[in-house]
Design a protein around this motif. Structure first.
Motif, short mmCIF file in Angstrom:
data_model
loop_
_atom_site.label_atom_id
_atom_site.label_comp_id
_atom_site.label_asym_id
_atom_site.label_seq_id
_atom_site.Cartn_x
_atom_site.Cartn_y
_atom_site.Cartn_z
N TRP A 9 0.97 -1.22 -0.12
CA TRP A 9 -0.07 0.07 0.00
C TRP A 9 0.69 1.17 0.05
CZ3 TRP A 9 -4.78 0.95 -1.28
CH2 TRP A 9 -5.51 2.11 -0.88
N ASP A 10 0.26 2.40 -0.88
CA ASP A 10 1.59 3.47 -1.00
C ASP A 10 0.10 4.57 -0.60
OD1 ASP A 10 2.53 5.94 -1.35
OD2 ASP A 10 3.21 5.51 -3.48
N GLY A 11 0.40 4.87 0.93
CA GLY A 11 -0.71 5.86 1.32
C GLY A 11 -0.22 7.55 1.20
N GLY A 12 0.88 7.70 0.23
CA GLY A 12 1.05 8.99 0.18
C GLY A 12 2.24 9.21 1.07
N GLU A 13 1.90 9.48 2.60
CA GLU A 13 2.86 9.88 3.55
C GLU A 13 4.01 8.71 3.91
OE1 GLU A 13 3.13 11.14 8.19
OE2 GLU A 13 1.03 10.85 7.37
N LEU A 87 -7.03 -4.42 3.47
CA LEU A 87 -8.26 -4.21 3.13
C LEU A 87 -8.47 -3.01 2.25
CD1 LEU A 87 -11.36 -5.08 3.66
CD2 LEU A 87 -11.40 -3.19 5.51
N ALA A 88 -7.89 -2.10 2.25
CA ALA A 88 -7.87 -1.16 1.16
C ALA A 88 -8.09 -1.52 -0.23
CB ALA A 88 -7.15 0.05 1.54
N LYS A 125 -8.79 2.66 9.52
CA LYS A 125 -9.21 2.81 7.97
C LYS A 125 -8.86 1.51 7.43
CE LYS A 125 -5.09 5.52 6.82
NZ LYS A 125 -4.61 6.86 6.30
N PRO A 126 -9.36 1.35 6.08
CA PRO A 126 -8.91 0.17 5.38
C PRO A 126 -7.41 0.07 5.08
CG PRO A 126 -10.95 1.12 4.61
CD PRO A 126 -10.55 2.34 5.63
N ALA A 127 -6.74 1.08 5.01
CA ALA A 127 -5.33 0.89 4.70
C ALA A 127 -4.69 0.18 6.04
CB ALA A 127 -4.73 2.21 4.45
N HIS A 128 -5.06 0.62 7.25
CA HIS A 128 -4.58 0.07 8.43
C HIS A 128 -5.27 -1.38 9.06
CE1 HIS A 128 -3.07 4.40 9.32
NE2 HIS A 128 -2.50 3.88 8.51
N ILE A 129 -5.75 -1.88 7.98
CA ILE A 129 -6.20 -3.41 8.49
C ILE A 129 -6.05 -4.35 7.50
CG2 ILE A 129 -8.60 -4.64 8.81
CD1 ILE A 129 -9.97 -2.09 9.39
N LEU A 130 -5.12 -5.33 7.90
CA LEU A 130 -4.72 -6.27 7.03
C LEU A 130 -5.56 -7.62 7.29
CD1 LEU A 130 -0.93 -6.65 7.74
CD2 LEU A 130 -1.97 -5.45 5.92
N THR A 199 -20.84 -0.87 0.27
CA THR A 199 -21.42 -0.13 -1.02
C THR A 199 -20.22 0.32 -2.22
OG1 THR A 199 -20.81 2.03 0.04
CG2 THR A 199 -22.97 1.20 0.70
N GLY A 200 -18.93 0.18 -1.52
CA GLY A 200 -17.71 0.35 -2.76
C GLY A 200 -17.66 1.87 -2.71
N VAL A 201 -18.14 2.45 -1.93
CA VAL A 201 -17.87 3.99 -1.76
C VAL A 201 -17.96 4.35 -0.44
CG1 VAL A 201 -18.89 4.71 -3.95
CG2 VAL A 201 -20.28 4.81 -2.09
N LEU A 202 -17.19 5.73 0.03
CA LEU A 202 -17.32 6.23 1.27
C LEU A 202 -18.98 6.90 1.42
CD1 LEU A 202 -13.92 8.16 1.14
CD2 LEU A 202 -14.46 6.33 2.79
#
Length: 360
Positions: A9-13, A87-88, A125-130, A199-202
Protein backbone atom coordinates in the motif's frame (compact mmCIF):
# COMPACT_ATOMS: atom_id res chain seq x y z
CA UNK A 1 13.21 -1.50 -4.41
CA UNK A 2 14.53 -4.79 -5.68
CA UNK A 3 12.51 -7.72 -6.90
CA UNK A 4 12.26 -9.15 -3.40
CA UNK A 5 10.05 -6.30 -2.28
CA UNK A 6 6.29 -6.26 -2.73
CA UNK A 7 4.48 -2.95 -2.19
CA UNK A 8 1.22 -3.57 -0.34
CA UNK A 9 0.00 0.00 0.00
CA UNK A 10 1.18 3.49 -0.91
CA UNK A 11 -0.65 5.98 1.27
CA UNK A 12 1.24 9.05 0.18
CA UNK A 13 2.85 9.79 3.54
CA UNK A 14 4.20 6.28 3.98
CA UNK A 15 4.58 3.11 1.93
CA UNK A 16 3.91 -0.38 3.30
CA UNK A 17 5.79 -3.23 1.69
CA UNK A 18 6.71 -6.85 2.30
CA UNK A 19 10.33 -7.83 1.98
CA UNK A 20 10.37 -11.44 0.88
CA UNK A 21 13.13 -13.45 2.48
CA UNK A 22 15.05 -16.30 0.99
CA UNK A 23 14.60 -19.76 2.51
CA UNK A 24 17.81 -19.27 4.50
CA UNK A 25 16.87 -15.84 5.81
CA UNK A 26 13.72 -16.93 7.62
CA UNK A 27 10.38 -15.17 7.79
CA UNK A 28 9.18 -12.25 5.69
CA UNK A 29 9.13 -8.78 7.26
CA UNK A 30 6.81 -5.84 6.69
CA UNK A 31 8.18 -2.33 6.47
CA UNK A 32 6.49 1.06 6.63
CA UNK A 33 8.71 3.70 5.07
CA UNK A 34 8.12 7.44 5.09
CA UNK A 35 7.76 8.52 1.49
CA UNK A 36 9.26 12.01 1.85
CA UNK A 37 13.03 12.36 1.51
CA UNK A 38 12.94 14.84 4.39
CA UNK A 39 9.97 13.75 6.50
CA UNK A 40 8.29 16.11 8.92
CA UNK A 41 9.19 15.67 12.61
CA UNK A 42 5.56 14.74 13.34
CA UNK A 43 5.80 11.80 10.89
CA UNK A 44 8.97 10.55 12.57
CA UNK A 45 7.33 10.92 15.97
CA UNK A 46 4.44 8.71 14.85
CA UNK A 47 6.80 5.92 13.83
CA UNK A 48 8.59 6.17 17.17
CA UNK A 49 5.27 6.20 19.03
CA UNK A 50 4.09 3.11 17.18
CA UNK A 51 7.30 1.31 18.10
CA UNK A 52 6.87 2.33 21.75
CA UNK A 53 3.51 0.51 21.81
CA UNK A 54 4.93 -2.86 20.74
CA UNK A 55 4.67 -4.44 24.21
CA UNK A 56 0.99 -3.46 24.42
CA UNK A 57 0.11 -4.95 21.04
CA UNK A 58 -0.64 -8.65 20.64
CA UNK A 59 0.38 -10.39 17.41
CA UNK A 60 -2.96 -12.25 17.51
CA UNK A 61 -4.81 -9.05 16.48
CA UNK A 62 -2.15 -6.43 15.69
CA UNK A 63 0.81 -6.07 13.37
CA UNK A 64 3.55 -5.72 16.00
CA UNK A 65 6.44 -3.34 15.30
CA UNK A 66 9.97 -4.66 15.76
CA UNK A 67 12.52 -1.90 15.21
CA UNK A 68 13.29 1.34 13.45
CA UNK A 69 15.55 1.03 10.42
CA UNK A 70 17.63 3.92 9.08
CA UNK A 71 19.13 3.24 5.68
CA UNK A 72 20.25 5.49 2.83
CA UNK A 73 18.85 8.54 4.58
CA UNK A 74 15.37 7.02 4.94
CA UNK A 75 13.56 5.85 8.06
CA UNK A 76 11.39 2.72 8.10
CA UNK A 77 9.56 0.77 10.78
CA UNK A 78 9.89 -3.01 10.60
CA UNK A 79 6.97 -5.25 11.63
CA UNK A 80 6.22 -8.90 12.16
CA UNK A 81 4.56 -10.20 9.00
CA UNK A 82 1.27 -12.04 9.63
CA UNK A 83 0.70 -12.38 5.89
CA UNK A 84 -2.31 -10.91 4.17
CA UNK A 85 -2.95 -7.58 2.48
CA UNK A 86 -4.53 -4.22 3.36
CA UNK A 87 -8.33 -4.21 3.27
CA UNK A 88 -8.09 -1.08 1.13
CA UNK A 89 -6.94 -3.20 -1.80
CA UNK A 90 -10.26 -5.10 -1.82
CA UNK A 91 -12.53 -2.07 -1.94
CA UNK A 92 -14.12 -0.24 -4.86
CA UNK A 93 -17.09 -2.54 -5.44
CA UNK A 94 -19.61 -3.91 -2.90
CA UNK A 95 -18.52 -7.07 -1.12
CA UNK A 96 -20.79 -10.13 -1.05
CA UNK A 97 -22.78 -10.11 2.22
CA UNK A 98 -21.44 -13.37 3.62
CA UNK A 99 -17.88 -12.36 2.81
CA UNK A 100 -18.43 -8.92 4.34
CA UNK A 101 -19.78 -10.42 7.57
CA UNK A 102 -16.85 -12.80 7.95
CA UNK A 103 -14.34 -9.98 7.51
CA UNK A 104 -16.31 -7.50 9.63
CA UNK A 105 -16.59 -9.90 12.57
CA UNK A 106 -12.82 -10.38 12.65
CA UNK A 107 -12.17 -6.65 12.38
CA UNK A 108 -14.61 -5.83 15.18
CA UNK A 109 -13.02 -8.54 17.36
CA UNK A 110 -9.52 -7.12 16.77
CA UNK A 111 -10.71 -3.62 17.60
CA UNK A 112 -12.31 -4.91 20.78
CA UNK A 113 -8.99 -6.46 21.85
CA UNK A 114 -7.26 -3.13 21.22
CA UNK A 115 -9.78 -1.31 23.41
CA UNK A 116 -9.43 -3.94 26.14
CA UNK A 117 -5.75 -2.99 26.28
CA UNK A 118 -6.81 0.58 27.06
CA UNK A 119 -5.80 1.95 23.66
CA UNK A 120 -7.76 4.14 21.24
CA UNK A 121 -6.57 3.81 17.62
CA UNK A 122 -7.65 7.26 16.34
CA UNK A 123 -6.81 6.46 12.70
CA UNK A 124 -8.73 3.29 11.85
CA UNK A 125 -9.27 2.84 8.11
CA UNK A 126 -9.01 0.10 5.46
CA UNK A 127 -5.33 0.83 4.81
CA UNK A 128 -4.64 0.06 8.49
CA UNK A 129 -6.39 -3.33 8.49
CA UNK A 130 -4.69 -6.44 7.14
CA UNK A 131 -7.01 -9.23 5.99
CA UNK A 132 -6.43 -12.73 4.58
CA UNK A 133 -3.60 -13.25 7.06
CA UNK A 134 -2.00 -16.67 7.36
CA UNK A 135 -4.33 -17.74 10.18
CA UNK A 136 -7.41 -16.11 8.62
CA UNK A 137 -7.71 -13.42 11.32
CA UNK A 138 -7.46 -9.69 10.53
CA UNK A 139 -4.73 -7.54 12.09
CA UNK A 140 -4.74 -3.84 12.92
CA UNK A 141 -1.80 -1.57 12.17
CA UNK A 142 -1.09 2.16 11.79
CA UNK A 143 -0.85 2.98 15.50
CA UNK A 144 1.07 6.22 15.06
CA UNK A 145 -1.75 8.27 16.61
CA UNK A 146 -2.99 5.68 19.11
CA UNK A 147 -3.67 6.99 22.60
CA UNK A 148 -3.35 5.35 26.01
CA UNK A 149 -5.82 7.86 27.45
CA UNK A 150 -9.40 6.59 27.89
CA UNK A 151 -10.72 10.06 27.02
CA UNK A 152 -9.14 13.19 25.57
CA UNK A 153 -10.13 16.42 23.85
CA UNK A 154 -9.17 17.56 20.36
CA UNK A 155 -8.53 21.30 20.32
CA UNK A 156 -10.21 23.23 17.47
CA UNK A 157 -7.64 23.53 14.69
CA UNK A 158 -7.60 24.25 10.98
CA UNK A 159 -9.03 21.11 9.32
CA UNK A 160 -5.91 20.70 7.20
CA UNK A 161 -3.73 20.30 10.31
CA UNK A 162 -5.80 17.75 12.25
CA UNK A 163 -3.87 14.51 12.66
CA UNK A 164 -5.65 11.51 11.19
CA UNK A 165 -7.61 10.72 8.03
CA UNK A 166 -10.52 13.09 7.50
CA UNK A 167 -12.63 10.68 5.44
CA UNK A 168 -12.84 8.28 8.43
CA UNK A 169 -12.74 10.79 11.28
CA UNK A 170 -15.37 10.82 14.03
CA UNK A 171 -17.12 14.19 14.53
CA UNK A 172 -15.52 14.71 17.94
CA UNK A 173 -12.04 14.23 16.46
CA UNK A 174 -12.54 17.38 14.37
CA UNK A 175 -12.47 19.47 17.57
CA UNK A 176 -15.81 21.06 16.72
CA UNK A 177 -18.29 18.99 18.70
CA UNK A 178 -17.46 19.93 22.31
CA UNK A 179 -17.13 16.19 22.93
CA UNK A 180 -14.19 14.01 23.97
CA UNK A 181 -12.43 11.34 21.92
CA UNK A 182 -12.72 7.81 23.31
CA UNK A 183 -13.02 4.23 22.08
CA UNK A 184 -16.38 5.04 20.47
CA UNK A 185 -14.54 7.36 18.07
CA UNK A 186 -12.92 4.24 16.62
CA UNK A 187 -16.39 2.73 16.24
CA UNK A 188 -17.39 5.65 14.00
CA UNK A 189 -14.35 4.97 11.81
CA UNK A 190 -15.35 1.31 11.82
CA UNK A 191 -18.76 2.37 10.52
CA UNK A 192 -17.17 4.33 7.67
CA UNK A 193 -15.05 1.28 6.83
CA UNK A 194 -18.07 -1.06 6.88
CA UNK A 195 -20.01 1.38 4.69
CA UNK A 196 -17.23 1.31 2.11
CA UNK A 197 -17.06 -2.49 2.22
CA UNK A 198 -20.80 -2.80 1.62
CA UNK A 199 -21.25 -0.12 -1.04
CA UNK A 200 -17.85 0.36 -2.64
CA UNK A 201 -17.90 4.09 -1.78
CA UNK A 202 -17.43 6.30 1.26
CA UNK A 203 -20.57 7.59 3.03
CA UNK A 204 -19.53 11.15 2.14
CA UNK A 205 -17.61 12.83 -0.65
CA UNK A 206 -15.77 16.12 -0.23
CA UNK A 207 -13.35 18.29 -2.17
CA UNK A 208 -11.40 19.82 0.72
CA UNK A 209 -10.71 19.43 4.43
CA UNK A 210 -13.37 21.86 5.60
CA UNK A 211 -16.06 20.05 3.64
CA UNK A 212 -15.02 16.74 5.23
CA UNK A 213 -15.52 18.33 8.66
CA UNK A 214 -18.92 19.63 7.56
CA UNK A 215 -19.96 16.16 6.37
CA UNK A 216 -19.05 14.40 9.60
CA UNK A 217 -20.65 16.88 11.97
CA UNK A 218 -23.76 17.86 9.97
CA UNK A 219 -24.71 15.50 7.14
CA UNK A 220 -26.54 12.20 7.40
CA UNK A 221 -25.31 9.65 4.85
CA UNK A 222 -27.61 7.66 2.64
CA UNK A 223 -28.11 4.25 4.31
CA UNK A 224 -26.09 1.43 2.69
CA UNK A 225 -29.30 -0.43 1.80
CA UNK A 226 -30.46 2.65 -0.14
CA UNK A 227 -27.24 2.63 -2.18
CA UNK A 228 -27.00 -1.12 -2.72
CA UNK A 229 -30.27 -3.04 -2.75
CA UNK A 230 -28.58 -6.30 -1.78
CA UNK A 231 -27.55 -4.95 1.65
CA UNK A 232 -29.94 -6.35 4.30
CA UNK A 233 -31.83 -3.78 6.34
CA UNK A 234 -30.38 -4.98 9.65
CA UNK A 235 -26.79 -4.64 8.46
CA UNK A 236 -27.61 -1.18 7.13
CA UNK A 237 -28.98 -0.24 10.56
CA UNK A 238 -25.81 -1.51 12.24
CA UNK A 239 -23.67 0.72 10.04
CA UNK A 240 -25.90 3.76 10.55
CA UNK A 241 -25.77 3.27 14.31
CA UNK A 242 -21.98 3.25 14.13
CA UNK A 243 -22.15 6.50 12.15
CA UNK A 244 -24.23 8.37 14.74
CA UNK A 245 -22.99 11.93 15.29
CA UNK A 246 -22.79 11.62 19.08
CA UNK A 247 -20.97 8.79 20.83
CA UNK A 248 -23.91 8.09 23.14
CA UNK A 249 -26.04 7.07 20.13
CA UNK A 250 -23.45 4.70 18.66
CA UNK A 251 -22.58 1.19 19.68
CA UNK A 252 -20.84 1.45 23.04
CA UNK A 253 -18.31 -1.33 22.51
CA UNK A 254 -16.72 -3.25 19.66
CA UNK A 255 -17.90 -6.43 21.40
CA UNK A 256 -21.49 -5.27 20.90
CA UNK A 257 -20.81 -4.80 17.18
CA UNK A 258 -19.20 -8.23 16.95
CA UNK A 259 -22.15 -9.90 18.71
CA UNK A 260 -24.70 -8.38 16.32
CA UNK A 261 -22.61 -9.25 13.27
CA UNK A 262 -22.30 -12.86 14.41
CA UNK A 263 -26.07 -13.02 14.76
CA UNK A 264 -26.40 -11.66 11.23
CA UNK A 265 -23.95 -14.22 9.87
CA UNK A 266 -25.77 -17.11 11.55
CA UNK A 267 -29.07 -16.02 9.97
CA UNK A 268 -27.44 -15.42 6.60
CA UNK A 269 -25.77 -18.82 6.47
CA UNK A 270 -28.93 -20.59 7.58
CA UNK A 271 -31.56 -18.86 5.48
CA UNK A 272 -29.91 -16.20 3.26
CA UNK A 273 -32.00 -13.68 5.16
CA UNK A 274 -31.44 -11.76 8.40
CA UNK A 275 -34.31 -11.47 10.85
CA UNK A 276 -34.83 -8.11 12.51
CA UNK A 277 -33.62 -7.69 16.10
CA UNK A 278 -32.80 -4.97 18.63
CA UNK A 279 -29.27 -3.67 18.13
CA UNK A 280 -26.55 -3.50 20.79
CA UNK A 281 -28.29 -5.46 23.51
CA UNK A 282 -24.92 -6.87 24.61
CA UNK A 283 -22.85 -3.70 24.29
CA UNK A 284 -22.55 -2.69 27.97
CA UNK A 285 -19.31 -0.71 28.38
CA UNK A 286 -16.62 -2.27 30.57
CA UNK A 287 -15.93 1.12 32.16
CA UNK A 288 -17.99 4.07 33.35
CA UNK A 289 -18.86 6.34 30.40
CA UNK A 290 -20.33 9.61 31.64
CA UNK A 291 -22.48 11.28 28.94
CA UNK A 292 -21.14 14.66 27.82
CA UNK A 293 -24.47 16.03 26.69
CA UNK A 294 -25.25 19.47 28.12
CA UNK A 295 -28.54 19.38 30.02
CA UNK A 296 -30.83 22.25 31.03
CA UNK A 297 -29.19 24.90 28.86
CA UNK A 298 -31.16 24.46 25.63
CA UNK A 299 -32.54 28.02 25.67
CA UNK A 300 -29.14 29.64 26.24
CA UNK A 301 -27.45 27.49 23.58
CA UNK A 302 -30.20 28.23 21.07
CA UNK A 303 -29.78 31.97 21.73
CA UNK A 304 -26.05 31.74 20.94
CA UNK A 305 -26.61 29.61 17.84
CA UNK A 306 -29.38 31.80 16.43
CA UNK A 307 -27.35 34.94 17.08
CA UNK A 308 -24.28 33.52 15.38
CA UNK A 309 -26.31 32.36 12.39
CA UNK A 310 -27.96 35.76 12.09
CA UNK A 311 -24.56 37.51 12.14
CA UNK A 312 -23.24 35.26 9.37
CA UNK A 313 -26.32 35.73 7.19
CA UNK A 314 -26.70 39.50 7.64
CA UNK A 315 -23.11 40.62 8.20
CA UNK A 316 -24.25 42.88 11.04
CA UNK A 317 -22.06 42.45 14.15
CA UNK A 318 -23.66 41.84 17.54
CA UNK A 319 -22.35 41.40 21.08
CA UNK A 320 -23.56 38.55 23.28
CA UNK A 321 -22.60 38.39 26.96
CA UNK A 322 -22.72 35.17 28.98
CA UNK A 323 -22.77 35.88 32.70
CA UNK A 324 -23.06 33.86 35.89
CA UNK A 325 -21.22 32.75 38.99
CA UNK A 326 -17.84 31.02 38.69
CA UNK A 327 -18.31 27.31 38.00
CA UNK A 328 -21.90 27.61 36.84
CA UNK A 329 -21.04 26.31 33.35
CA UNK A 330 -20.55 29.41 31.19
CA UNK A 331 -17.67 27.81 29.25
CA UNK A 332 -19.70 24.66 28.58
CA UNK A 333 -22.50 26.75 27.09
CA UNK A 334 -20.13 28.76 24.90
CA UNK A 335 -18.29 25.60 23.81
CA UNK A 336 -21.53 24.28 22.30
CA UNK A 337 -20.80 26.74 19.47
CA UNK A 338 -17.80 24.64 18.41
CA UNK A 339 -19.94 22.23 16.43
CA UNK A 340 -21.38 24.99 14.23
CA UNK A 341 -18.53 27.48 13.96
CA UNK A 342 -16.95 25.90 10.87
CA UNK A 343 -19.10 26.26 8.87
CA UNK A 344 -22.18 27.83 10.56
CA UNK A 345 -25.12 25.49 10.96
CA UNK A 346 -27.45 28.16 9.59
CA UNK A 347 -25.72 27.78 6.24
CA UNK A 348 -26.21 23.98 6.14
CA UNK A 349 -29.95 24.25 5.59
CA UNK A 350 -29.80 27.35 3.41
CA UNK A 351 -27.51 25.79 0.80
CA UNK A 352 -24.94 28.57 1.18
CA UNK A 353 -22.08 26.29 2.24
CA UNK A 354 -20.16 26.58 -1.03
CA UNK A 355 -20.48 30.36 -0.98
CA UNK A 356 -19.29 30.37 2.64
CA UNK A 357 -16.14 28.43 1.69
CA UNK A 358 -15.38 30.91 -1.09
CA UNK A 359 -15.90 33.90 1.17
CA UNK A 360 -13.46 32.72 3.83
Amino acid sequence: MDNKENVLWDGGERVLWREQSSAAAGHNVLFARLAAEQPMPASLDRLAHELALKDELDSAWAVRPLRLVRENGQVSLAFEDPGGEPLARLLGTPLEIGYFLELAIGIAAALGKLHQRGLVHKDLKPAHILVHCADGQPRLTGFGLASRLPRERQAPEAPETIAGTLAYMAPEQTGRMNRSIDSRSDLYALGVTFYQMLTGVLPFSATDAMEWVHCHIARTPLPPSARVEAVPAVISRIVMKLLAKTAEERYQTAAGVEHDLRRCLADWQRQRHIDDFTLDEHGTPDRLMIPEKLYGREREVETLVSTFTRIVETGVPELVLVSGYSGIGKSSVVNELHKILVPPRGLFASGKFDQYKRDI
